[in-house]
Design an enzyme around this catalytic site. Structure first.
Site, PDB file in Angstrom:
ATOM      1  N   CYS A 183       0.810  -1.216   0.000  1.00 13.31           N
ATOM      2  CA  CYS A 183       0.000   0.000   0.000  1.00 13.31           C
ATOM      3  C   CYS A 183       0.842   1.264   0.000  1.00 13.31           C
ATOM      4  O   CYS A 183       0.320   2.368  -0.103  1.00 13.31           O
ATOM      5  CB  CYS A 183      -0.927   0.015   1.216  1.00 13.31           C
ATOM      6  SG  CYS A 183      -2.174  -1.278   1.164  1.00 13.31           S
TER       7      CYS A 183
ATOM      8  N   ASP B 298       2.765   2.507   2.523  1.00 13.74           N
ATOM      9  CA  ASP B 298       3.109   2.975   3.862  1.00 13.74           C
ATOM     10  C   ASP B 298       3.006   1.817   4.840  1.00 13.74           C
ATOM     11  O   ASP B 298       2.035   1.070   4.819  1.00 13.74           O
ATOM     12  CB  ASP B 298       2.158   4.092   4.323  1.00 13.74           C
ATOM     13  CG  ASP B 298       2.343   5.374   3.532  1.00 13.74           C
ATOM     14  OD1 ASP B 298       3.447   5.923   3.546  1.00 13.74           O
ATOM     15  OD2 ASP B 298       1.371   5.816   2.898  1.00 13.74           O
TER      16      ASP B 298
ATOM     17  N   CYS C 128      -0.722   9.852   7.495  1.00 15.77           N
ATOM     18  CA  CYS C 128       0.506   9.413   8.165  1.00 15.77           C
ATOM     19  C   CYS C 128       0.378   9.546   9.678  1.00 15.77           C
ATOM     20  O   CYS C 128       0.862   8.697  10.425  1.00 15.77           O
ATOM     21  CB  CYS C 128       1.694  10.225   7.664  1.00 15.77           C
ATOM     22  SG  CYS C 128       2.055   9.997   5.900  1.00 15.77           S
TER      23      CYS C 128
END
Length: 281
Positions: free
Chosen positions: A35, A37, A104
């Site tokens: 993906c 990350d 994130c």
């Protein structure tokens, strides 16, 4: 080019607490390399207090900076204090993140919660069947989406993508994202998503046109966000030959990009038999 704060740059260029923790008694993993990350968080908890924390991250500057900030924030906290930490706290510690990179900070919050579940001997989310899978590209469930909407006061599908990555791949889940958003905003009740009609067999011309459309509309924008690019070189039936450009040409994970993102997206959006190969230089 993203506008990063000085603190984001500092934690990206000089990240704190990088690596594994040999005496960790709590480990949390979220995301996946496919993906784009992934974060593995190691904690050493003494009594009910986090005495040490380290991380290993695969991802962009914001992912590294968010992971570094997370470890700095939680060291010295009790477990209960750490559980109150939100993705907004991580972003605020860094002086803010680009809206497109807020996922994130969410990844950091989820890794922390996963590590504490691990310390308590509770099952990981994937084994606890938390919600129904909505975004197949990034493995995001309806519960994760609803939580992001509620905790961050999200108002648009675009914001959902910024915070969870859901909808940022093939785009097939955008309609479901809108339904979840409308239900949370009180615009409409949730209803069952109708089954998609069986795809018809594509001609070679149709397949090429659709591949070009997905490359231009879905894949290139994602790669360009991190300084990369891609070019369609040729097609032979279901085999697609591409050339990576920009930062992607020197990226050590370029093969993963081709197989885990480009090929996967084309298979889901165009033809499940598609094979992506890098064109010879």
């Amino acid at each position: 080019m993203w506008e990063y704060t000085d603190k984001v740059r500092e934690h990206f260029l000089n990240p704190r607490n990088v690596g594994s923790l040999d005496d960790a008694n709590a480990v949390g993993e979220v995301g996946s390399l496919a993906c784009g990350d992934a974060l593995k968080l190691y904690l050493r908890i003494d009594g009910d207090r986090i005495v040490d924390a380290k991380f290993q991250t695969f991802g962009c500057a914001s992912a590294i900076a968010s992971s570094s900030a997370l470890t700095e924030l939680i060291k010295g906290m009790t477990v209960e204090e750490a559980l109150k930490l939100t993705n907004r706290d991580i972003a605020e510690f860094l002086g803010g993140l680009p809206k497109e990179k807020m996922h994130c900070s969410v990844m950091g919050q989820e890794a922390l919660e996963a590590a504490i579940r691990n310390w308590r001997g509770e099952p990981a989310v994937e084994h606890a069947h938390e919600g129904q899978l909505v975004c197949k590209c990034f493995g995001v469930t309806d519960e994760q989406i609803v939580r992001a909407i509620r905790e961050n006061n999200l108002k648009t599908v675009e914001e959902i993508t910024h915070y969870t990555k859901a909808g940022g791949g093939c785009g097939e889940c955008v309609g479901e994202l809108q339904k979840l958003l409308d239900a949370e905003l009180g615009k409409a009740p949730l209803c069952e998503t109708p089954l998609a009609a069986a795809p018809k067999k594509l001609t070679n011309v149709q397949r090429m046109q659709l591949v070009m459309k997905v490359l231009e509309g879905e894949i290139r924008p994602r790669l360009q966000q991190d300084g990369g690019d891609i070019e369609l070189v040729d097609m032979d039936g279901s085999t697609v030959y591409v050339a990576l450009r920009g930062m992607c040409t020197s990226c050590p994970s370029s093969r993963l990009t081709l197989e885990g993102f480009v090929e996967k997206t084309l298979r889901e959006h165009v033809d499940e038999n598609i094979v992506v190969k890098e064109a010879a230089a």
